[in-house]
Design a protein around this motif. Structure first.
Motif, PDB file in Angstrom:
ATOM      1  N   SER A   1     -14.945   7.924  -0.869  1.00 11.48           N
ATOM      2  CA  SER A   1     -16.315   7.402  -0.905  1.00 11.48           C
ATOM      3  C   SER A   1     -16.884   7.259   0.500  1.00 11.48           C
ATOM      4  CB  SER A   1     -16.339   6.050  -1.622  1.00 11.48           C
ATOM      5  OG  SER A   1     -15.855   6.160  -2.946  1.00 11.48           O
ATOM      6  N   ALA A   2     -16.061   6.741   1.412  1.00 18.77           N
ATOM      7  CA  ALA A   2     -16.507   6.561   2.802  1.00 18.77           C
ATOM      8  C   ALA A   2     -16.798   7.909   3.457  1.00 18.77           C
ATOM      9  CB  ALA A   2     -15.449   5.801   3.595  1.00 18.77           C
ATOM     10  N   ALA A   3     -15.941   8.902   3.194  1.00 24.02           N
ATOM     11  CA  ALA A   3     -16.161  10.235   3.760  1.00 24.02           C
ATOM     12  C   ALA A   3     -17.447  10.851   3.220  1.00 24.02           C
ATOM     13  CB  ALA A   3     -14.964  11.134   3.454  1.00 24.02           C
ATOM     14  N   THR A   4     -17.713  10.665   1.933  1.00 25.84           N
ATOM     15  CA  THR A   4     -18.922  11.215   1.323  1.00 25.84           C
ATOM     16  C   THR A   4     -20.172  10.570   1.891  1.00 25.84           C
ATOM     17  OG1 THR A   4     -17.695  11.623  -0.736  1.00 25.84           O
ATOM     18  CG2 THR A   4     -20.110  11.624  -0.855  1.00 25.84           C
TER      19      THR A   4
ATOM     20  N   ILE B   1     -24.898  10.642   5.759  1.00 21.95           N
ATOM     21  CA  ILE B   1     -25.536  10.097   6.968  1.00 21.95           C
ATOM     22  C   ILE B   1     -25.581  11.157   8.064  1.00 21.95           C
ATOM     23  CG2 ILE B   1     -25.334   8.374   8.801  1.00 21.95           C
ATOM     24  CD1 ILE B   1     -24.022   6.521   6.746  1.00 21.95           C
ATOM     25  N   LEU B   2     -24.496  11.918   8.208  1.00 22.12           N
ATOM     26  CA  LEU B   2     -24.427  12.955   9.235  1.00 22.12           C
ATOM     27  C   LEU B   2     -25.538  13.983   9.048  1.00 22.12           C
ATOM     28  CD1 LEU B   2     -21.322  14.646  10.708  1.00 22.12           C
ATOM     29  CD2 LEU B   2     -23.053  16.109   9.664  1.00 22.12           C
ATOM     30  N   TRP B   3     -25.707  14.461   7.813  1.00 21.61           N
ATOM     31  CA  TRP B   3     -26.743  15.462   7.577  1.00 21.61           C
ATOM     32  C   TRP B   3     -28.141  14.875   7.720  1.00 21.61           C
ATOM     33  CZ3 TRP B   3     -26.040  20.210   8.300  1.00 21.61           C
ATOM     34  CH2 TRP B   3     -24.813  20.815   8.018  1.00 21.61           C
TER      35      TRP B   3
ATOM     36  N   ILE C   1     -12.852  13.350   8.903  1.00 21.16           N
ATOM     37  CA  ILE C   1     -11.518  13.948   8.985  1.00 21.16           C
ATOM     38  C   ILE C   1     -10.446  12.881   8.850  1.00 21.16           C
ATOM     39  CG2 ILE C   1      -9.954  15.316  10.403  1.00 21.16           C
ATOM     40  CD1 ILE C   1     -12.398  16.808   9.321  1.00 21.16           C
ATOM     41  N   THR C   2     -10.693  11.713   9.455  1.00 23.15           N
ATOM     42  CA  THR C   2      -9.741  10.605   9.353  1.00 23.15           C
ATOM     43  C   THR C   2      -9.573  10.164   7.906  1.00 23.15           C
ATOM     44  OG1 THR C   2     -10.384   9.839  11.567  1.00 23.15           O
ATOM     45  CG2 THR C   2      -9.197   8.283  10.171  1.00 23.15           C
ATOM     46  N   MET C   3     -10.676  10.055   7.192  1.00 21.12           N
ATOM     47  CA  MET C   3     -10.628   9.645   5.788  1.00 21.12           C
ATOM     48  C   MET C   3      -9.924  10.687   4.920  1.00 21.12           C
ATOM     49  SD  MET C   3     -11.919   6.615   5.543  1.00 21.12           S
ATOM     50  CE  MET C   3     -11.055   6.369   7.100  1.00 21.12           C
ATOM     51  N   ILE C   4     -10.158  11.965   5.229  1.00 23.21           N
ATOM     52  CA  ILE C   4      -9.486  13.030   4.470  1.00 23.21           C
ATOM     53  C   ILE C   4      -7.982  12.970   4.679  1.00 23.21           C
ATOM     54  CG2 ILE C   4      -9.176  15.537   4.299  1.00 23.21           C
ATOM     55  CD1 ILE C   4     -12.174  15.802   4.926  1.00 23.21           C
ATOM     56  N   LEU C   5      -7.560  12.796   5.937  1.00 17.53           N
ATOM     57  CA  LEU C   5      -6.122  12.723   6.221  1.00 17.53           C
ATOM     58  C   LEU C   5      -5.512  11.479   5.591  1.00 17.53           C
ATOM     59  CD1 LEU C   5      -3.780  14.080   7.709  1.00 17.53           C
ATOM     60  CD2 LEU C   5      -4.324  12.685   9.711  1.00 17.53           C
TER      61      LEU C   5
END
Length: 339
Positions: free
Chosen positions: A240-243, A248-250, A269-273
């Protein structure tokens, strides 16, 4: 002390994925750039990856040393059963570094520059591809300690759909990270900035598609990836945080803002890992027929772990401030040149 070592191992892998990923991704971006724009892409890429070019492989070396010293059984198993993708990745690192040096510092400019360029861009793709294959193989359950044929021991341990799709996903992420870095580097040139925004869109789409293929191949190969990712509160929170951070990034990109883009990409990337490693921790290698190699159960002697933890803590005192200053120096130089 064992948890200090494990944290350093995880952080080293994360930093290599972030900094090395941006480095490799610059070559991937160049690979998918038209001939008319390649020269400009190279110039801006040098500015973006300059601060981490000489230092990024340090994190890979640290991770390897931690495994070799602190977890010899895990290191030996991966080195033996995954030696083919490991060699391919290392050859890619060597070829890429050599090509980068020669195409920038060769005293003679001739047709060999074209060769250096091709070696650079293709090895930039091959290296993260095999890095992802190695990571996927470690948790795919295909490593068979009782294998009695060459194919089952050294080929099928990594050559499967799940591992290959993880490799493609890793390469796509590297391209996306690099595109975000390049957007920030091209903030004083609106035309170049828009071009790198398009590259970021393309790499984001590639990451989504390859990520979907990862889940499809996991189901096909009987790997409980969905449970690892969505079967716990940490995984759901991290996804959820990565999404949210991606949205926000876009938003910032299309508003023409460059600040915080790299931090947001790094956070994703941190959240994915975190998502992919939390559920099966401390089992870093999942073996065929339900076995596993654990960071807690397959560690070295206590004295060795203590010495390793102290060495990592003391080394950080010297390495981290120097790295921060290196990045600061390059960024300041790049800002001064832009003005």
């Amino acid at each position: 002390m064992i948890y200090v070592v494990i944290i350093y191992l995880w952080v080293a892998l994360l930093l290599y994925l972030l900094l090395g990923g941006a480095d490799f991704g610059a070559g991937i971006i160049e690979l998918f750039t038209t001939e008319d724009n390649k020269a400009r892409t190279r110039r801006i890429s040098y500015q973006a990856i300059g601060p981490v070019w000489e230092a990024n492989h340090m994190w890979l070396i640290i991770a390897i040393v931690i495994l070799f010293v602190g977890f010899p059984a895990i290191y030996a198993t991966m080195s033996v059963h995954l030696h083919i993708p490991l060699v391919a990745m290392l050859l890619g690192i060597i070829a890429r570094g050599t090509a980068f040096a020669f195409r920038n510092y060769d005293a003679v400019t001739d047709n060999m520059q074209k060769v250096y360029n091709k070696v650079f861009v293709y090895s930039s793709f091959i290296t993260p591809l095999f890095l992802g294959i190695i990571a996927g193989s470690a948790v795919s359950g295909r490593i068979d300690l009782n294998a009695n044929t060459f194919l089952s021991a050294y080929i099928f341990s990594w050559l499967n759909w799940f591992s290959v799709t993880i490799g493609l996903f890793t390469a796509s992420l590297c391209g996306f990270i690099a595109a975000i870095f390049l957007i920030g580097e091209a903030k004083y040139d609106e035309m170049e900035r828009k071009r790198f925004v398009r590259k970021a869109v393309q790499m984001n789409i590639a990451a989504v598609i390859s990520g979907g293929l990862v889940f499809i191949s996991a189901v096909s190969d009987g790997i409980p990836l969905v449970q690892w990712v969505f079967g716990n509160a940490v995984g759901i929170t991290a996804v959820s945080a990565a999404t949210i951070s991606l949205i926000i990034l876009w938003y910032l990109i299309y508003k023409g803002r460059s600040k915080s883009l790299r931090l947001l990409a790094g956070f994703q990337i941190t959240m994915i890992l975190l998502t992919t490693t939390y559920k099966h921790y401390p089992n870093i290698v999942i073996l065929k027929n339900g076995g596993y190699l654990s960071l807690l159960e397959n560690r070295g002697a206590d004295k060795t772990i203590e010495a390793l933890a102290l060495a990592l803590l003391i080394g950080s005192i010297f390495i981290l401030p120097a790295l921060v200053y290196l990045i600061y120096s390059f960024q300041k130089r790049g800002t001064d040149q832009a003005h």
